[in-house]
Design an enzyme around this catalytic site. Structure first.
Site, short mmCIF file in Angstrom:
data_model
loop_
_atom_site.label_atom_id
_atom_site.label_comp_id
_atom_site.label_asym_id
_atom_site.label_seq_id
_atom_site.Cartn_x
_atom_site.Cartn_y
_atom_site.Cartn_z
N HIS A 261 0.82 -1.21 0.00
CA HIS A 261 0.00 0.00 0.00
C HIS A 261 0.86 1.26 0.00
O HIS A 261 0.42 2.30 -0.51
CB HIS A 261 -0.94 0.00 1.20
N HIS A 390 -4.01 -5.68 -10.92
CA HIS A 390 -2.68 -5.27 -10.48
C HIS A 390 -1.63 -5.51 -11.56
O HIS A 390 -0.82 -4.62 -11.88
CB HIS A 390 -2.28 -6.03 -9.21
#
Length: 423
Positions: A261, A390
């Site tokens: 993150h 992703h």
């Protein structure tokens, strides 16, 4: 030259930066197209999407969560913008399922999970709703005729139920009827809120999205990160104090910090700076500190990135999942686009080489979700190959040559007519 050498994402002997070489750029585009082709099989003949096994065959079951639907819309909108023929079919399928199944006609908002036609989980989560905003923005950029309607609806829901104007952050979760579910506050939904609002700004030009994304970034990267040695705690109380004792789901709300993150927020900080005219003199340095700390903390012996860290940067969960590598690639590529340094290129090559040797499935397409310390594929919490989002972005973002999203000068024409997948 053997097959693996042919598939390398670049040559280690090449001087300069891989993203400037035709060999690497061709490899990135080819890998993106292989992923888009593989995940095209997700589309059911009936409403919804399959989860695909490692070989691309549909897995049993019809469970579908909101982030799966919206990420497929977003990913194939990027595919459409990059010229992948047949992307429209996936976008249309996802937009239809959002309207027919996820949208709650009784209470408004979007339901988290369906099992076929039955509601499986009726919670209203900020995490899911910001992905609806992302899907609508991406669909609008791709020219989908229903994108404006979807964006108008989800914006009103976010405004009414999730956005906390005083804090400048998103609240997290409600029951189906919008009664309180918990007082939990988290970074993850807000991070993806930044992603969605930057996309919405690019799709509409409405500066409220840019302004609110900046408020979230200011809190996490301007306030929290410097006070935590450039690491980002995940969990907070209702008044936005760090909750160091939080022990939620160990895989989906893990304690401590999640370096993947940090990569995402670092890249989003750079994207926001770029879209805002590059006026903030501290944005680049903050993003670089955040990304560098996560790389240094999380890179494991033998390669790969740890899933979670303690608050002091020690490895807590050493599981090697695919998505932190993809986000690290995107973050370092953004640094190279803005402030290229030799150490950025070293990391970029190291990350791509490891990803290519371990996660990329050269036989079937797509990426394996987890590997062990030796780089062997292992069974994990993820069924099959759960996600294109992703890994597709890891290929397309470095190709764009810019920090804003991949928008070509001339958008491909949008058509709802059946098309042949990439050939």
């Amino acid at each position: 030259m053997n097959e693996n050498q042919l598939l390398l994402p670049g040559s280690q002997s090449e001087a300069g930066f891989w993203i400037e070489t035709s060999r690497h750029r061709d490899w990135l585009m080819n890998e993106a197209k292989r992923q888009l082709t593989f995940f095209s099989a997700s589309c059911r003949d009936e409403p919804g999407f399959h989860t695909l096994g490692h070989d691309g065959s549909p897995l049993p079951g019809k469970l579908q969560e909101l982030h799966t639907t919206t990420r497929l819309i977003h990913s194939y909108a990027l595919g459409h913008l990059s010229g992948f023929k047949g992307a429209e079919r996936i976008i249309d399928h996802g937009m239809t399922f959002l309207e027919s199944h996820h949208r709650d006609r009784d209470h408004g908002g979007y339901l988290w999970a369906l099992d076929g036609d039955q509601i499986k989980d009726d919670r209203k989560l900020a995490y899911g709703h910001v992905f609806v905003l992302l899907a609508s923005a991406s669909a609008k950029l791709a020219g989908h005729p229903d994108a404006d309607k979807l964006m108008t609806d989800v914006r009103s829901v976010l405004e009414k139920h999730f956005w906390d104007e005083e804090a400048g952050l998103f609240r997290d979760e409600w029951n189906r009827d919008w009664t309180p579910f918990s007082t939990y506050r988290g970074m993850n939904a807000n991070m993806h809120g930044v992603e969605a609002m930057l996309a919405a700004f690019e799709a509409t030009g409405d500066e409220i999205y840019l302004f609110r994304a900046g408020r979230i970034l200011d809190f996490f990267i301007g306030k929290i990160a410097p006070s935590e040695n450039w690491r980002l705690p995940e969990h907070y109380s209702s008044d936005w104090q760090i909750n160091r004792d939080y022990a939620g789901d160990p895989m989906f709300r893990p304690s401590g910090t999640t370096p993947g993150h940090s990569f995402e927020l670092g890249r989003l900080q750079l994207q926001h700076w770029d879209l805002s005219g590059r006026t903030d003199p501290n944005a680049l340095d903050r993003a670089r500190r955040l990304i560098a700390q996560a790389l240094n903390d999380a890179w494991l012996p033998g390669g790969g990135l740890a899933y979670t860290l303690d608050f002091d940067g020690r490895v807590a969960n050493a599981s090697r999942f695919w998505w932190p590598i993809t986000e690290a690639i995107g973050a370092v590529a953004a640094l190279i686009a803005l402030d290229r340094r030799p150490e950025d290129e070293e990391w970029y090559r190291k990350l791509w080489t490891y990803a290519n040797e371990t996660f990329v499935d050269h036989q079937h397409g797509g990426w394996f979700p987890a590997v062990d310390g030796a780089g062997a594929v292992v069974t994990s919490i993820f069924d099959g190959k759960p996600d294109i989002y992703h890994s597709l972005q890891a290929c397309l973002f470095p190709l764009s040559g810019r920090l804003s999203r991949m928008i070509p000068l001339e958008k491909p024409e949008y058509s709802d007519k059946p098309q042949t997948p990439f050939s």
